[in-house]
Design a protein around this motif. Structure first.
Motif, mmCIF file in Angstrom:
data_model
loop_
_atom_site.group_PDB
_atom_site.id
_atom_site.type_symbol
_atom_site.label_atom_id
_atom_site.label_comp_id
_atom_site.label_asym_id
_atom_site.label_seq_id
_atom_site.Cartn_x
_atom_site.Cartn_y
_atom_site.Cartn_z
ATOM 1 N N GLY A 36 -7.286 31.111 -26.021
ATOM 2 C CA GLY A 36 -7.991 32.201 -26.726
ATOM 3 C C GLY A 36 -7.131 32.793 -27.811
ATOM 4 N N PHE A 37 -7.736 33.807 -28.395
ATOM 5 C CA PHE A 37 -8.867 34.632 -27.971
ATOM 6 C C PHE A 37 -10.211 33.881 -28.116
ATOM 7 C CE2 PHE A 37 -5.608 37.717 -28.931
ATOM 8 C CZ PHE A 37 -5.771 38.690 -27.951
ATOM 9 N N LEU A 38 -11.143 34.154 -27.175
ATOM 10 C CA LEU A 38 -12.464 33.551 -27.187
ATOM 11 C C LEU A 38 -13.516 34.601 -27.483
ATOM 12 C CD1 LEU A 38 -12.288 31.350 -23.948
ATOM 13 C CD2 LEU A 38 -11.573 30.743 -26.269
ATOM 14 N N ASP A 39 -14.544 34.206 -28.247
ATOM 15 C CA ASP A 39 -15.660 35.113 -28.466
ATOM 16 C C ASP A 39 -16.638 35.016 -27.294
ATOM 17 O OD1 ASP A 39 -17.310 32.854 -28.873
ATOM 18 O OD2 ASP A 39 -17.090 32.950 -31.053
ATOM 19 N N ALA A 40 -17.714 35.798 -27.352
ATOM 20 C CA ALA A 40 -18.632 35.874 -26.217
ATOM 21 C C ALA A 40 -19.288 34.532 -25.905
ATOM 22 C CB ALA A 40 -19.697 36.933 -26.485
ATOM 23 N N HIS A 41 -19.673 33.769 -26.921
ATOM 24 C CA HIS A 41 -20.280 32.462 -26.666
ATOM 25 C C HIS A 41 -19.274 31.515 -26.023
ATOM 26 C CE1 HIS A 41 -22.622 28.827 -27.109
ATOM 27 N NE2 HIS A 41 -21.619 28.274 -27.780
ATOM 28 N N GLN A 42 -18.051 31.513 -26.513
ATOM 29 C CA GLN A 42 -17.031 30.646 -25.936
ATOM 30 C C GLN A 42 -16.747 31.019 -24.492
ATOM 31 O OE1 GLN A 42 -14.156 31.538 -29.018
ATOM 32 N NE2 GLN A 42 -14.352 29.496 -29.898
ATOM 33 N N GLN A 43 -16.774 32.315 -24.188
ATOM 34 C CA GLN A 43 -16.593 32.754 -22.806
ATOM 35 C C GLN A 43 -17.723 32.233 -21.924
ATOM 36 O OE1 GLN A 43 -16.066 37.081 -22.790
ATOM 37 N NE2 GLN A 43 -14.937 36.895 -24.693
ATOM 38 N N ALA A 44 -18.947 32.261 -22.452
ATOM 39 C CA ALA A 44 -20.080 31.767 -21.669
ATOM 40 C C ALA A 44 -19.929 30.275 -21.382
ATOM 41 C CB ALA A 44 -21.387 32.042 -22.416
ATOM 42 N N VAL A 45 -19.455 29.524 -22.356
ATOM 43 C CA VAL A 45 -19.216 28.088 -22.149
ATOM 44 C C VAL A 45 -18.157 27.888 -21.065
ATOM 45 C CG1 VAL A 45 -18.315 25.982 -23.213
ATOM 46 C CG2 VAL A 45 -19.904 27.432 -24.483
ATOM 47 N N ALA A 46 -17.081 28.666 -21.158
ATOM 48 C CA ALA A 46 -15.998 28.545 -20.180
ATOM 49 C C ALA A 46 -16.483 28.894 -18.772
ATOM 50 C CB ALA A 46 -14.833 29.449 -20.575
ATOM 51 N N LYS A 47 -17.272 29.939 -18.645
ATOM 52 C CA LYS A 47 -17.808 30.320 -17.332
ATOM 53 C C LYS A 47 -18.637 29.190 -16.748
ATOM 54 C CE LYS A 47 -18.118 35.296 -18.194
ATOM 55 N NZ LYS A 47 -19.046 36.439 -18.432
ATOM 56 N N GLY A 48 -19.452 28.555 -17.597
ATOM 57 C CA GLY A 48 -20.275 27.452 -17.114
ATOM 58 C C GLY A 48 -19.454 26.287 -16.603
ATOM 59 N N MET A 49 -18.289 26.069 -17.207
ATOM 60 C CA MET A 49 -17.427 24.976 -16.779
ATOM 61 C C MET A 49 -16.642 25.307 -15.513
ATOM 62 S SD MET A 49 -15.798 23.586 -20.369
ATOM 63 C CE MET A 49 -14.881 22.303 -19.494
ATOM 64 N N LEU A 50 -16.234 26.566 -15.365
ATOM 65 C CA LEU A 50 -15.276 26.921 -14.324
ATOM 66 C C LEU A 50 -15.880 27.606 -13.112
ATOM 67 C CD1 LEU A 50 -12.490 28.322 -16.689
ATOM 68 C CD2 LEU A 50 -12.441 26.135 -15.463
ATOM 69 N N HIS A 51 -17.170 27.961 -13.160
ATOM 70 C CA HIS A 51 -17.731 28.794 -12.095
ATOM 71 C C HIS A 51 -17.658 28.131 -10.722
ATOM 72 C CE1 HIS A 51 -21.316 26.235 -12.501
ATOM 73 N NE2 HIS A 51 -21.703 26.706 -11.338
ATOM 74 N N SER A 52 -17.654 26.809 -10.675
ATOM 75 C CA SER A 52 -17.617 26.126 -9.378
ATOM 76 C C SER A 52 -16.235 25.587 -9.029
ATOM 77 C CB SER A 52 -18.625 24.967 -9.379
ATOM 78 O OG SER A 52 -18.311 24.035 -10.399
ATOM 79 N N SER A 53 -15.234 25.928 -9.843
ATOM 80 C CA SER A 53 -13.878 25.439 -9.566
ATOM 81 C C SER A 53 -13.320 26.127 -8.335
ATOM 82 C CB SER A 53 -12.963 25.720 -10.766
ATOM 83 O OG SER A 53 -13.419 25.047 -11.918
ATOM 84 N N ASP A 54 -12.813 25.343 -7.391
ATOM 85 C CA ASP A 54 -12.251 25.926 -6.174
ATOM 86 C C ASP A 54 -10.761 25.643 -6.025
ATOM 87 O OD1 ASP A 54 -12.361 23.245 -5.657
ATOM 88 O OD2 ASP A 54 -13.727 23.394 -3.941
ATOM 89 N N ASP A 55 -10.151 24.979 -7.030
ATOM 90 C CA ASP A 55 -8.731 24.678 -6.941
ATOM 91 C C ASP A 55 -7.899 25.404 -7.996
ATOM 92 O OD1 ASP A 55 -9.898 23.249 -8.950
ATOM 93 O OD2 ASP A 55 -8.929 21.338 -8.471
#
Length: 256
Positions: A36-55
């Protein structure tokens, strides 16, 4: 026609690759990594990628409670992320009282000095003061290079520990809508016809909570942020209660 390398699709693909690389690096080194820094859209993309990460653990932080442009921190699952870890600092530029520099003034001066946009977080402006959240690695450069902004002589303070200027001001719009559909609510934002609102949605110029949306019937909720390319951003501050005729009261806050 813009080049493919500068298209939104290419930019998102590059961001996804950076996040994947950061996760791999974090695991290999067993230490935190930031992007980053990330804007709001980039944050949304990142959340979509990482929301199921458990490691790995991950979090966003922009330096203050209302931070919009943020760093993405990724750490091993045994190392909780803390605010002090994020490599950013609030930097103040002071200038003569009675003058208020704008976000555009400050950003333009920093970019003109050769600073990349991803090195700059939120910019908060008030009378005689501009506070910028920046990556730690560019502080010394900014202290040396930025002596004037928008024609005003400035002097820097690092780190800035005073009261922060307000993040946003809003213009309020009130009306009623037939339903909480996106095209109906967007009509109020634009002060336009529902047909014009639908046209903008269908042509891909509208985002809901920073993600593109082309479906006019999408349901809007209180707190949603609607963005219209070339127009601006709006927040749905109130949706309801219903009127006696079955319509819904709506209050829209337009970012200024």
């Amino acid at each position: 026609m813009g080049s493919i390398s500068n298209s939104p699709f290419a930019e998102e693909a590059l961001l996804r690759a950076r996040i994947e690389d950061a996760v791999r690096l974090c695991k290999r080194r067993s230490s935190p990594v930031s992007i980053g820094f990330l804007d709001a859209h980039q944050q949304a993309v990142a959340k979509g990628m990482l929301h199921s990460s458990d490691d790995v653990l991950w979090a966003f932080y922009g330096g203050h409670a209302e931070g919009e442009r943020t760093l993405l921190g990724i750490s091993p699952d045994f190392m909780p992320l803390e605010e002090a870890w994020f490599p950013l600092t609030p930097m103040a530029f002071h200038y003569r009282s009675g003058r208020t520099l704008t976000h555009r003034d400050v950003l333009g001066s920093l970019l003109s000095a050769g600073v990349r946009r991803e090195m700059i977080g939120d910019i908060l402006c008030a009378d005689g003061l501009a506070v910028v959240f920046v990556k730690d690695e560019i502080i010394a450069f900014l202290q040396e290079q930025i002596v004037k902004i928008g024609g005003e002589g400035v002097h820097s303070e690092v780190p800035y520990t005073g009261e922060l200027p307000a993040m946003h001001t809003f213009v309020e719009h009130r009306d009623t809508v037939a339903s909480p559909r996106l095209d109906a609510v967007l009509r109020v934002c634009l002060s336009a016809s529902r047909e014009e609102a639908a046209r903008r949605i269908e042509t891909g110029t509208v985002s809901v909570n920073h993600m593109p949306c082309t479906t006019v019937s999408t349901q809007v909720h209180e707190g949603d942020v609607l963005s219209v390319r070339g127009v601006g951003r709006f927040r749905v501050a109130q949706l309801g209660p219903p009127t006696r005729k079955g319509r819904l009261f709506v209050t829209i806050e337009q970012y200024v």
